[in-house]
Write a protein that holds these residues in place. Structure first.
Motif, PDB file in Angstrom:
ATOM      1  N   MET A   1       0.870  -1.097  -0.019  1.00 41.05           N
ATOM      2  CA  MET A   1      -0.034   0.071   0.179  1.00 41.05           C
ATOM      3  C   MET A   1       0.991   1.146  -0.056  1.00 41.05           C
ATOM      4  O   MET A   1       1.727   1.318   0.642  1.00 41.05           O
ATOM      5  N   ARG A   2       0.533   2.279  -0.853  1.00 45.39           N
ATOM      6  CA  ARG A   2       1.548   3.234  -0.943  1.00 45.39           C
ATOM      7  C   ARG A   2       0.366   4.510  -0.442  1.00 45.39           C
ATOM      8  O   ARG A   2      -0.521   4.869  -0.953  1.00 45.39           O
ATOM      9  N   PHE A   3       1.193   5.354   0.493  1.00 46.86           N
ATOM     10  CA  PHE A   3       0.170   6.607   0.875  1.00 46.86           C
ATOM     11  C   PHE A   3       0.388   7.736  -0.011  1.00 46.86           C
ATOM     12  O   PHE A   3       1.374   8.062  -0.637  1.00 46.86           O
ATOM     13  N   VAL A   4      -0.454   8.336  -0.563  1.00 44.52           N
ATOM     14  CA  VAL A   4      -0.656   9.545  -1.644  1.00 44.52           C
ATOM     15  C   VAL A   4      -1.222  10.670  -1.166  1.00 44.52           C
ATOM     16  O   VAL A   4      -1.450  11.629  -1.858  1.00 44.52           O
ATOM     17  N   GLY A   5      -1.665  10.693   0.285  1.00 43.19           N
ATOM     18  CA  GLY A   5      -2.367  11.782   0.660  1.00 43.19           C
ATOM     19  C   GLY A   5      -4.009  12.099   0.041  1.00 43.19           C
ATOM     20  O   GLY A   5      -4.648  11.052   0.016  1.00 43.19           O
ATOM     21  N   LEU A   6      -4.037  13.321  -0.435  1.00 43.07           N
ATOM     22  CA  LEU A   6      -5.300  13.574  -1.166  1.00 43.07           C
ATOM     23  C   LEU A   6      -5.384  13.569  -2.640  1.00 43.07           C
ATOM     24  O   LEU A   6      -6.134  14.173  -3.407  1.00 43.07           O
ATOM     25  N   ASP A   7      -4.402  12.915  -3.217  1.00 50.10           N
ATOM     26  CA  ASP A   7      -4.150  12.333  -4.512  1.00 50.10           C
ATOM     27  C   ASP A   7      -5.555  12.115  -5.452  1.00 50.10           C
ATOM     28  O   ASP A   7      -5.933  12.356  -6.706  1.00 50.10           O
ATOM     29  N   ASN A   8      -5.950  11.044  -4.439  1.00 48.78           N
ATOM     30  CA  ASN A   8      -7.117  10.141  -5.011  1.00 48.78           C
ATOM     31  C   ASN A   8      -8.390  11.145  -5.204  1.00 48.78           C
ATOM     32  O   ASN A   8      -9.133  11.179  -6.176  1.00 48.78           O
ATOM     33  N   PHE A   9      -8.536  12.346  -4.026  1.00 49.67           N
ATOM     34  CA  PHE A   9      -9.650  13.161  -4.381  1.00 49.67           C
ATOM     35  C   PHE A   9      -9.389  14.233  -5.650  1.00 49.67           C
ATOM     36  O   PHE A   9     -10.227  14.475  -6.374  1.00 49.67           O
ATOM     37  N   ALA A  10      -7.919  14.597  -5.778  1.00 48.82           N
ATOM     38  CA  ALA A  10      -7.731  15.388  -7.081  1.00 48.82           C
ATOM     39  C   ALA A  10      -8.041  14.512  -8.068  1.00 48.82           C
ATOM     40  O   ALA A  10      -8.460  15.402  -9.109  1.00 48.82           O
ATOM     41  N   LYS A  11      -7.904  13.279  -8.443  1.00 44.47           N
ATOM     42  CA  LYS A  11      -7.954  12.598  -9.776  1.00 44.47           C
ATOM     43  C   LYS A  11      -9.405  12.669  -9.880  1.00 44.47           C
ATOM     44  O   LYS A  11     -10.043  12.833 -10.821  1.00 44.47           O
ATOM     45  N   LEU A  12     -10.336  12.778  -8.738  1.00 45.44           N
ATOM     46  CA  LEU A  12     -11.912  12.805  -8.885  1.00 45.44           C
ATOM     47  C   LEU A  12     -12.310  13.983  -9.903  1.00 45.44           C
ATOM     48  O   LEU A  12     -13.311  13.784 -10.839  1.00 45.44           O
ATOM     49  N   LEU A  13     -11.591  15.286  -9.713  1.00 47.86           N
ATOM     50  CA  LEU A  13     -12.036  16.388 -10.347  1.00 47.86           C
ATOM     51  C   LEU A  13     -11.711  16.307 -11.684  1.00 47.86           C
ATOM     52  O   LEU A  13     -12.432  17.065 -12.558  1.00 47.86           O
ATOM     53  N   ASP A  14     -10.702  15.300 -12.321  1.00 50.52           N
ATOM     54  CA  ASP A  14     -10.554  15.230 -13.723  1.00 50.52           C
ATOM     55  C   ASP A  14     -11.227  13.926 -14.271  1.00 50.52           C
ATOM     56  O   ASP A  14     -10.964  13.856 -15.427  1.00 50.52           O
ATOM     57  N   ASP A  15     -12.025  13.211 -13.555  1.00 53.96           N
ATOM     58  CA  ASP A  15     -12.686  12.196 -14.033  1.00 53.96           C
ATOM     59  C   ASP A  15     -13.748  12.409 -14.440  1.00 53.96           C
ATOM     60  O   ASP A  15     -15.073  12.594 -13.834  1.00 53.96           O
ATOM     61  N   GLU A  16     -13.969  12.213 -15.851  1.00 52.34           N
ATOM     62  CA  GLU A  16     -15.272  12.578 -16.381  1.00 52.34           C
ATOM     63  C   GLU A  16     -16.656  11.597 -15.986  1.00 52.34           C
ATOM     64  O   GLU A  16     -17.622  12.143 -15.882  1.00 52.34           O
ATOM     65  N   GLN A  17     -16.066  10.220 -15.677  1.00 58.88           N
ATOM     66  CA  GLN A  17     -16.944   9.467 -15.510  1.00 58.88           C
ATOM     67  C   GLN A  17     -17.556   9.504 -14.062  1.00 58.88           C
ATOM     68  O   GLN A  17     -18.905   9.440 -13.847  1.00 58.88           O
ATOM     69  N   PHE A  18     -16.620   9.989 -13.306  1.00 60.34           N
ATOM     70  CA  PHE A  18     -17.121  10.301 -12.001  1.00 60.34           C
ATOM     71  C   PHE A  18     -18.199  11.501 -11.972  1.00 60.34           C
ATOM     72  O   PHE A  18     -19.177  11.489 -11.264  1.00 60.34           O
ATOM     73  N   LEU A  19     -17.763  12.542 -12.660  1.00 58.39           N
ATOM     74  CA  LEU A  19     -18.557  13.577 -12.637  1.00 58.39           C
ATOM     75  C   LEU A  19     -19.962  13.361 -13.337  1.00 58.39           C
ATOM     76  O   LEU A  19     -20.989  13.742 -12.763  1.00 58.39           O
ATOM     77  N   ARG A  20     -20.131  12.443 -14.462  1.00 55.60           N
ATOM     78  CA  ARG A  20     -21.279  12.184 -14.893  1.00 55.60           C
ATOM     79  C   ARG A  20     -22.134  11.134 -13.815  1.00 55.60           C
ATOM     80  O   ARG A  20     -23.263  11.319 -13.751  1.00 55.60           O
ATOM     81  N   ALA A  21     -21.454  10.195 -13.312  1.00 57.50           N
ATOM     82  CA  ALA A  21     -22.137   9.574 -12.250  1.00 57.50           C
ATOM     83  C   ALA A  21     -22.616  10.390 -10.709  1.00 57.50           C
ATOM     84  O   ALA A  21     -23.725  10.124 -10.481  1.00 57.50           O
ATOM     85  N   PHE A  22     -21.896  11.536 -10.682  1.00 57.36           N
ATOM     86  CA  PHE A  22     -22.392  12.447  -9.648  1.00 57.36           C
ATOM     87  C   PHE A  22     -23.834  13.190 -10.228  1.00 57.36           C
ATOM     88  O   PHE A  22     -24.639  13.381  -9.403  1.00 57.36           O
ATOM     89  N   GLN A  23     -23.635  13.452 -11.646  1.00 54.12           N
ATOM     90  CA  GLN A  23     -24.726  14.254 -12.019  1.00 54.12           C
ATOM     91  C   GLN A  23     -25.893  13.294 -12.109  1.00 54.12           C
ATOM     92  O   GLN A  23     -27.116  13.492 -11.788  1.00 54.12           O
ATOM     93  N   ASN A  24     -25.666  12.068 -12.557  1.00 57.99           N
ATOM     94  CA  ASN A  24     -26.875  11.157 -12.480  1.00 57.99           C
ATOM     95  C   ASN A  24     -27.514  10.988 -11.295  1.00 57.99           C
ATOM     96  O   ASN A  24     -28.831  10.786 -11.006  1.00 57.99           O
ATOM     97  N   THR A  25     -26.597  10.675 -10.087  1.00 63.54           N
ATOM     98  CA  THR A  25     -27.148  10.519  -8.789  1.00 63.54           C
ATOM     99  C   THR A  25     -28.067  11.855  -8.370  1.00 63.54           C
ATOM    100  O   THR A  25     -29.077  11.464  -7.579  1.00 63.54           O
TER     101      THR A  25
END
Length: 323
Positions: free
Chosen positions: A75-99
Motif C-alpha cells: 500500500m502506498r500513501f498518496v494523501g489527497l491525490d485520489n480526491f484530486a483525480k476525481l475532479l478530472d474524472d469525467e465518468q465520476f462527474l457523470r455518475a455524480f450528475q446522474n445521482t
C-alpha cells in the motif's frame, strides 16, 4: 413514685437520621443496579455498532489516502491525490450528475404522489380504497433485486411488456430500447425507483393524516375552504414533521436503491449513461482493482449524503403545530 427515663441527648435525632438514610441508600443501590443492567443490555449492541459501522466508516476515510489494488500487500500513501483525480474524472462527474438527477426527480415525484394519494385515500370515500392501498404497497414488500428483474423483463426490447403492448396496438413506431438508449435509460431506472417506493410513503402519510381531528376539517369547510385549500392549510402543516422525517430518510435510502437497481438492470450502461456514485465506486474498488480510489468516491458519497441531509433538515425546519 414515678421514675422517668430520659434518652441521652442526641440519641433520638441520630435514630431518626439513620432511619431516613436507609431508604436513600436502598434507592441509590437500586439505581446503580439499574444502570448496570442497562449498560449490560446496551454493551453488545454498542460493540456491534462500533465494529460494523464506526470502524468500517473510519477505515474508508483511511484507505482513501492510499493507492492499493485490494489484493497486493503493498500500500502506498498518496494523501489527497485520489480526491484530486476525481475532479478530472469525467465518468465520476457523470455518475455524480446522474445521482443528483435521480434524487431530485424521484424524491419530488414520490413525495408529491405519496401525499396526493394519501390525501385522496384518507379524505375521499373511494370504493375499494383498501385494495388500492394493498396493491400500491406490494412493491415495497418485494426485494429490490426482484424489482430489478421485473423491470428488466418489462423493458426488454423484444419480449418486454411495454414494447409487446405497443406492438399489439400497432404502435411499432413508439417502441424503444428502454435500457439501451442513453437518453431514456435514466428515466427507466427512475420509474423503477418510484414504483418501489411510492406505496410505502403513501401508507406513512395516510397514518399521519388519519390522526388529524375531523373537527378541523369541519371548521375549515364552514369557512368555505375547498378540498385543495384544506390540504395546504390544514393537512400539510399538521403532518409537516412526518414529511421532514420521510424526506430525509428517502434521500438517504434512494442513494442505495439507485445503486442496486442500476447494478442489476444496466450495470451503469450504456456507456456509463446510467452510472451512479455507488456503482462507480464499486467498479473502481472491486472491478478495476483501484481500492483506494474507490474509497475516495465512498468518502464523497458520505459527505454528500451528510450535506444533503443537513440541508434538507435546515430548509424544512419550522415551529411544530399542535392540535
Amino acid at each position: 413514685m414515678t421514675t422517668t427515663i430520659t434518652e441521652p441527648p442526641g440519641r433520638t435525632e441520630r435514630a431518626a437520621t439513620t432511619t431516613a438514610k436507609t431508604p436513600r441508600r436502598a434507592t441509590s443501590a437500586r439505581r446503580r443496579g439499574d444502570r448496570r443492567f442497562v449498560a449490560a443490555c446496551l454493551l453488545p449492541a454498542l460493540a456491534l455498532f462500533l465494529l460494523f459501522m464506526i470502524w468500517p466508516t473510519l477505515n474508508v476515510f483511511r484507505m482513501s489516502l492510499y493507492t492499493w489494488s485490494g489484493f497486493s500487500p503493498q500500500m502506498r500513501f498518496v494523501g489527497l491525490d485520489n480526491f484530486a483525480k476525481l475532479l478530472d474524472d469525467e465518468q465520476f462527474l457523470r455518475a455524480f450528475q446522474n445521482t443528483v438527477a435521480l434524487l431530485v426527480v424521484v424524491t419530488v415525484v414520490t413525495m408529491g404522489l405519496g401525499l396526493g394519494l394519501a390525501a385522496l385515500m384518507t379524505r375521499q370515500k373511494l370504493p375499494g380504497r383498501n385494495l388500492y392501498r394493498f396493491l400500491l404497497y406490494i412493491p415495497n414488500v418485494l426485494s429490490v433485486v426482484v424489482i430489478a428483474a421485473i423491470f428488466s423483463a418489462v423493458y426488454d426490447q423484444e419480449n418486454g411488456l411495454i414494447n409487446g403492448t405497443l406492438r399489439a396496438l400497432s404502435l411499432d413506431g413508439l417502441q424503444q430500447v428502454w435500457l439501451g438508449d442513453q437518453k431514456l435509460v435514466l428515466y427507466s431506472v427512475a420509474f423503477a425507483m418510484l414504483w418501489q417506493s411510492l406505496g410505502y410513503y403513501m401508507v406513512i402519510y395516510m397514518a399521519s393524516m388519519a390522526s388529524i381531528p375531523e373537527e378541523l376539517y369541519e371548521a375549515s369547510a364552514l369557512d368555505g375552504a375547498s378540498a385543495g385549500r384544506q390540504f395546504f392549510a390544514v393537512t400539510l402543516p399538521l403532518i409537516w414533521e412526518t414529511l421532514r422525517t420521510t424526506l430525509t430518510f428517502f434521500i438517504l435510502s434512494a442513494i442505495n436503491l439507485s445503486f442496486v437497481l442500476v447494478r442489476a438492470m444496466t450495470g451503469g450502461g450504456p456507456d456509463g449513461a446510467s452510472d451512479v456514485l455507488l456503482n462507480y465506486m464499486y467498479q473502481q474498488a472491486y472491478t478495476n482493482s483501484s481500492y483506494g480510489y474507490g474509497m475516495a468516491i465512498g468518502v464523497v458519497v458520505f459527505a454528500f449524503s451528510f450535506f444533503v441531509s443537513l440541508l434538507v433538515s435546515r430548509a424544512t425546519r419550522r415551529p411544530p403545530l399542535q392540535y
